[in-house]
Design a protein around this motif. Structure first.
Motif, PDB file in Angstrom:
ATOM      1  N   GLN A   1       0.830  -1.192   0.000  1.00 32.17           N
ATOM      2  CA  GLN A   1       0.000   0.000   0.000  1.00 32.17           C
ATOM      3  C   GLN A   1       0.878   1.260   0.000  1.00 32.17           C
ATOM      4  O   GLN A   1       0.563   2.234  -0.645  1.00 32.17           O
ATOM      5  CB  GLN A   1      -0.922  -0.003   1.218  1.00 32.17           C
ATOM      6  N   GLU A   2       1.992   1.199   0.748  1.00 32.20           N
ATOM      7  CA  GLU A   2       2.887   2.353   0.787  1.00 32.20           C
ATOM      8  C   GLU A   2       3.454   2.638  -0.594  1.00 32.20           C
ATOM      9  O   GLU A   2       3.789   3.765  -0.921  1.00 32.20           O
ATOM     10  CB  GLU A   2       4.015   2.087   1.783  1.00 32.20           C
ATOM     11  N   GLU A   3       3.548   1.610  -1.438  1.00 29.76           N
ATOM     12  CA  GLU A   3       4.059   1.795  -2.791  1.00 29.76           C
ATOM     13  C   GLU A   3       2.913   1.980  -3.786  1.00 29.76           C
ATOM     14  O   GLU A   3       3.108   1.877  -4.993  1.00 29.76           O
ATOM     15  CB  GLU A   3       4.911   0.586  -3.184  1.00 29.76           C
ATOM     16  N   ASN A   4       1.706   2.232  -3.262  1.00 28.82           N
ATOM     17  CA  ASN A   4       0.521   2.455  -4.085  1.00 28.82           C
ATOM     18  C   ASN A   4       0.214   1.261  -4.989  1.00 28.82           C
ATOM     19  O   ASN A   4      -0.127   1.407  -6.155  1.00 28.82           O
ATOM     20  CB  ASN A   4       0.686   3.722  -4.943  1.00 28.82           C
ATOM     21  N   ILE A   5       0.367   0.045  -4.426  1.00 31.04           N
ATOM     22  CA  ILE A   5       0.042  -1.164  -5.171  1.00 31.04           C
ATOM     23  C   ILE A   5      -1.472  -1.277  -5.300  1.00 31.04           C
ATOM     24  O   ILE A   5      -2.205  -1.081  -4.336  1.00 31.04           O
ATOM     25  CB  ILE A   5       0.610  -2.408  -4.461  1.00 31.04           C
ATOM     26  N   GLN A   6      -1.943  -1.605  -6.494  1.00 25.62           N
ATOM     27  CA  GLN A   6      -3.367  -1.770  -6.735  1.00 25.62           C
ATOM     28  C   GLN A   6      -3.637  -3.142  -7.346  1.00 25.62           C
ATOM     29  O   GLN A   6      -2.941  -3.562  -8.276  1.00 25.62           O
ATOM     30  CB  GLN A   6      -3.880  -0.676  -7.680  1.00 25.62           C
ATOM     31  N   LEU A   7      -4.622  -3.826  -6.794  1.00 24.99           N
ATOM     32  CA  LEU A   7      -5.059  -5.096  -7.356  1.00 24.99           C
ATOM     33  C   LEU A   7      -6.583  -5.056  -7.459  1.00 24.99           C
ATOM     34  O   LEU A   7      -7.264  -4.799  -6.476  1.00 24.99           O
ATOM     35  CB  LEU A   7      -4.648  -6.271  -6.456  1.00 24.99           C
ATOM     36  N   LEU A  31       4.359 -15.304   8.837  1.00 29.74           N
ATOM     37  CA  LEU A  31       4.419 -15.171   7.381  1.00 29.74           C
ATOM     38  C   LEU A  31       3.018 -15.216   6.769  1.00 29.74           C
ATOM     39  O   LEU A  31       2.682 -14.409   5.899  1.00 29.74           O
ATOM     40  CB  LEU A  31       5.291 -16.284   6.796  1.00 29.74           C
ATOM     41  N   GLN A  32       2.193 -16.156   7.235  1.00 29.67           N
ATOM     42  CA  GLN A  32       0.846 -16.275   6.697  1.00 29.67           C
ATOM     43  C   GLN A  32      -0.001 -15.031   7.001  1.00 29.67           C
ATOM     44  O   GLN A  32      -0.739 -14.536   6.143  1.00 29.67           O
ATOM     45  CB  GLN A  32       0.163 -17.517   7.286  1.00 29.67           C
ATOM     46  N   GLU A  33       0.126 -14.517   8.223  1.00 28.65           N
ATOM     47  CA  GLU A  33      -0.621 -13.312   8.588  1.00 28.65           C
ATOM     48  C   GLU A  33      -0.148 -12.109   7.781  1.00 28.65           C
ATOM     49  O   GLU A  33      -0.956 -11.264   7.367  1.00 28.65           O
ATOM     50  CB  GLU A  33      -0.455 -13.022  10.074  1.00 28.65           C
ATOM     51  N   THR A  34       1.147 -12.000   7.547  1.00 31.33           N
ATOM     52  CA  THR A  34       1.694 -10.860   6.805  1.00 31.33           C
ATOM     53  C   THR A  34       1.179 -10.855   5.376  1.00 31.33           C
ATOM     54  O   THR A  34       0.771  -9.802   4.849  1.00 31.33           O
ATOM     55  CB  THR A  34       3.230 -10.915   6.819  1.00 31.33           C
ATOM     56  N   VAL A  35       1.172 -12.022   4.734  1.00 37.05           N
ATOM     57  CA  VAL A  35       0.656 -12.101   3.365  1.00 37.05           C
ATOM     58  C   VAL A  35      -0.836 -11.778   3.334  1.00 37.05           C
ATOM     59  O   VAL A  35      -1.309 -11.048   2.456  1.00 37.05           O
ATOM     60  CB  VAL A  35       0.930 -13.499   2.774  1.00 37.05           C
ATOM     61  N   ALA A  36      -1.572 -12.297   4.307  1.00 34.14           N
ATOM     62  CA  ALA A  36      -3.020 -12.029   4.357  1.00 34.14           C
ATOM     63  C   ALA A  36      -3.309 -10.542   4.555  1.00 34.14           C
ATOM     64  O   ALA A  36      -4.238  -9.997   3.954  1.00 34.14           O
ATOM     65  CB  ALA A  36      -3.664 -12.858   5.472  1.00 34.14           C
ATOM     66  N   ARG A  37      -2.512  -9.869   5.381  1.00 32.65           N
ATOM     67  CA  ARG A  37      -2.709  -8.426   5.579  1.00 32.65           C
ATOM     68  C   ARG A  37      -2.463  -7.656   4.295  1.00 32.65           C
ATOM     69  O   ARG A  37      -3.109  -6.638   4.027  1.00 32.65           O
ATOM     70  CB  ARG A  37      -1.782  -7.915   6.694  1.00 32.65           C
ATOM     71  N   PHE A  38      -1.513  -8.131   3.488  1.00 32.90           N
ATOM     72  CA  PHE A  38      -1.244  -7.472   2.220  1.00 32.90           C
ATOM     73  C   PHE A  38      -2.464  -7.552   1.293  1.00 32.90           C
ATOM     74  O   PHE A  38      -2.847  -6.560   0.652  1.00 32.90           O
ATOM     75  CB  PHE A  38      -0.031  -8.107   1.533  1.00 32.90           C
ATOM     76  N   TYR A  39      -3.105  -8.722   1.228  1.00 35.78           N
ATOM     77  CA  TYR A  39      -4.242  -8.897   0.321  1.00 35.78           C
ATOM     78  C   TYR A  39      -5.549  -8.325   0.872  1.00 35.78           C
ATOM     79  O   TYR A  39      -6.478  -8.062   0.092  1.00 35.78           O
ATOM     80  CB  TYR A  39      -4.450 -10.388   0.017  1.00 35.78           C
ATOM     81  N   ARG A  40      -5.637  -8.135   2.181  1.00 35.54           N
ATOM     82  CA  ARG A  40      -6.890  -7.748   2.810  1.00 35.54           C
ATOM     83  C   ARG A  40      -7.591  -6.551   2.143  1.00 35.54           C
ATOM     84  O   ARG A  40      -8.807  -6.595   1.907  1.00 35.54           O
ATOM     85  CB  ARG A  40      -6.637  -7.452   4.297  1.00 35.54           C
ATOM     86  N   TYR A 147      -8.187 -19.841  -1.904  1.00 32.56           N
ATOM     87  CA  TYR A 147      -7.423 -18.987  -0.985  1.00 32.56           C
ATOM     88  C   TYR A 147      -8.004 -17.573  -0.972  1.00 32.56           C
ATOM     89  O   TYR A 147      -8.339 -17.030   0.088  1.00 32.56           O
ATOM     90  CB  TYR A 147      -5.951 -18.954  -1.373  1.00 32.56           C
ATOM     91  N   PHE A 148      -8.168 -16.978  -2.140  1.00 36.13           N
ATOM     92  CA  PHE A 148      -8.678 -15.602  -2.207  1.00 36.13           C
ATOM     93  C   PHE A 148     -10.168 -15.533  -1.858  1.00 36.13           C
ATOM     94  O   PHE A 148     -10.634 -14.548  -1.289  1.00 36.13           O
ATOM     95  CB  PHE A 148      -8.407 -14.998  -3.580  1.00 36.13           C
ATOM     96  N   LEU A 149     -10.914 -16.576  -2.172  1.00 37.89           N
ATOM     97  CA  LEU A 149     -12.332 -16.601  -1.822  1.00 37.89           C
ATOM     98  C   LEU A 149     -12.528 -16.566  -0.308  1.00 37.89           C
ATOM     99  O   LEU A 149     -13.463 -15.943   0.206  1.00 37.89           O
ATOM    100  CB  LEU A 149     -12.979 -17.855  -2.403  1.00 37.89           C
ATOM    101  N   SER A 150     -11.610 -17.203   0.423  1.00 43.42           N
ATOM    102  CA  SER A 150     -11.786 -17.344   1.876  1.00 43.42           C
ATOM    103  C   SER A 150     -11.595 -16.028   2.633  1.00 43.42           C
ATOM    104  O   SER A 150     -11.876 -15.961   3.830  1.00 43.42           O
ATOM    105  CB  SER A 150     -10.812 -18.393   2.415  1.00 43.42           C
ATOM    106  N   PHE A 151     -11.139 -14.975   1.970  1.00 43.01           N
ATOM    107  CA  PHE A 151     -11.012 -13.668   2.615  1.00 43.01           C
ATOM    108  C   PHE A 151     -12.376 -13.025   2.884  1.00 43.01           C
ATOM    109  O   PHE A 151     -12.461 -12.044   3.617  1.00 43.01           O
ATOM    110  CB  PHE A 151     -10.176 -12.726   1.738  1.00 43.01           C
ATOM    111  N   THR A 152     -13.435 -13.562   2.274  1.00 44.26           N
ATOM    112  CA  THR A 152     -14.778 -13.000   2.429  1.00 44.26           C
ATOM    113  C   THR A 152     -15.641 -13.970   3.232  1.00 44.26           C
ATOM    114  O   THR A 152     -15.634 -15.174   2.962  1.00 44.26           O
ATOM    115  CB  THR A 152     -15.422 -12.760   1.056  1.00 44.26           C
ATOM    116  N   ARG A 153     -16.367 -13.449   4.210  1.00 42.08           N
ATOM    117  CA  ARG A 153     -17.251 -14.320   4.991  1.00 42.08           C
ATOM    118  C   ARG A 153     -18.467 -14.659   4.140  1.00 42.08           C
ATOM    119  O   ARG A 153     -19.275 -13.793   3.795  1.00 42.08           O
ATOM    120  CB  ARG A 153     -17.679 -13.643   6.292  1.00 42.08           C
ATOM    121  N   LEU A 154     -18.609 -15.965   3.848  1.00 46.40           N
ATOM    122  CA  LEU A 154     -19.689 -16.442   2.993  1.00 46.40           C
ATOM    123  C   LEU A 154     -20.621 -17.400   3.730  1.00 46.40           C
ATOM    124  O   LEU A 154     -21.511 -17.992   3.120  1.00 46.40           O
ATOM    125  CB  LEU A 154     -19.098 -17.135   1.756  1.00 46.40           C
ATOM    126  N   ALA A 155     -20.397 -17.562   5.042  1.00 42.57           N
ATOM    127  CA  ALA A 155     -21.261 -18.384   5.891  1.00 42.57           C
ATOM    128  C   ALA A 155     -21.117 -17.886   7.322  1.00 42.57           C
ATOM    129  O   ALA A 155     -20.170 -17.163   7.654  1.00 42.57           O
ATOM    130  CB  ALA A 155     -20.882 -19.856   5.782  1.00 42.57           C
TER     131      ALA A 155
END
Length: 291
Positions: A1-7, A31-40, A147-155
């Motif tokens: 985010q600091e580098e203005n990354i957009q996805l 490591l897993q938490e750090t990657v997840a925070r990046f995608y959040r 993996y990416f789907l699980s970032f959203t609460r669907l149940a």
């Protein structure tokens, strides 16, 4: 985010997971938490869920591997034997599923079998309309769609199983269901999810068919005198720390021979053979790789 990354769509733009982390044998939570925070920031945490009232719990299992695959070998009978008087079972097939006889067997034992679209947004909306009480991810981390789907609460409740045996690092996964037989002391420290360590393992394998005429040792070019130690694992899982244990087995048993199997159309067996020649040269010639 600091580098203005957009996805806009991590599944389409990134399309991979950090799959090999689980094989390093270290504590992976940070490591897993750090990657997840990046995608959040790039994935919705919640979307409206349909509420459906009925006597049964609505449970969904989501995977790309509802076929002849180790994940489904492990969990097929768990799904099949859930008491239907208490559960309505939905199987949600992620894009890329290669259907086979196991797929058709699963379809017969589920209340519904749904092929999800490869668009994350459409898949989220479809699952949200199902009004699931529980959504089970058998293998978060094996491939990128779930993996990416699980970032959203669907149940209402979301949980992960041992198909990928480290924490997801994703806050929208509530529980990680493991086994006390697999976990070290203070295992909860390794998980962002609430860890449920069952007293036994979750697998309930079907007994395999035994060949009517098994191959003889001579047909496999094996001496009748040697003692065989068979390690039928995917070769990417053979950690370097295992080398000294292999050497110890062979040094303590002069008639011992260790058997691995080549993995698909890869050259992992060549790389391992070269490694053994360097790490345990005195016994490397007693480690064989079969087709």
């Amino acid at each position: 985010q600091e580098e203005n990354i957009q996805l806009k769509d991590p599944f389409q733009e990134v399309g991979i997971t950090h799959f090999y982390l689980t094989y390093q044998g270290l504590q992976d939570r940070i490591l897993q938490e750090t990657v997840a925070r990046f995608y959040r920031p790039f994935l919705p945490e919640t979307i409206p869920l349909t509420q459906i009232k009925q006597n049964k719990l609505r449970i969904g299992f989501i995977s790309r591997y509802f076929s002849k695959h180790s994940v489904t070998d492990y969990y097929f009978r768990l799904i099949e034997q859930l008491p239907r008087e208490h559960f309505q079972v939905s199987l949600l097939a992620a894009p890329g599923l290669q259907t086979d006889h196991v797929t058709y067997a699963l379809k017969k034992c589920a209340d519904e079998f749904i092929h999800l679209p490869s668009n994350l947004s459409l898949a989220r909306e479809l699952i949200a309309r199902k009004g699931l009480d529980i959504l089970v991810y058998p293998d978060i981390g094996q491939e990128s769609f779930t993996y990416f789907l699980s970032f959203t609460r669907l149940a209402k409740v979301q949980c992960a199983l041992l198909g990928f045996p480290i924490t997801t690092g994703i806050p929208t996964i509530d529980y990680f269901i493991s086994s006390a037989l697999f976990e070290p002391p203070h295992a909860q420290d390794h998980y962002i999810e609430t860890l449920i360590a069952l007293p036994r393992i979750q697998a309930n394998y079907l007994r395999p068919d035994i060949p009517l005429k098994p191959k003889t040792r001579s047909e496999l070019s094996l001496s009748k005198e040697v003692h065989l130690y068979v390690c039928p694992m995917n070769l990417m899982k053979v950690h370097p720390e295992l080398d000294s244990d292999l050497a110890k087995i062979l040094k303590e048993d002069p008639l011992g021979q260790i058997c691995f199997f080549q993995y698909h159309q890869t050259f992992l067996h060549d790389r391992l053979h070269h490694r053994f020649q360097n790490t345990i040269p005195s016994v490397a010639n007693r480690i064989k790789f079969f087709p």
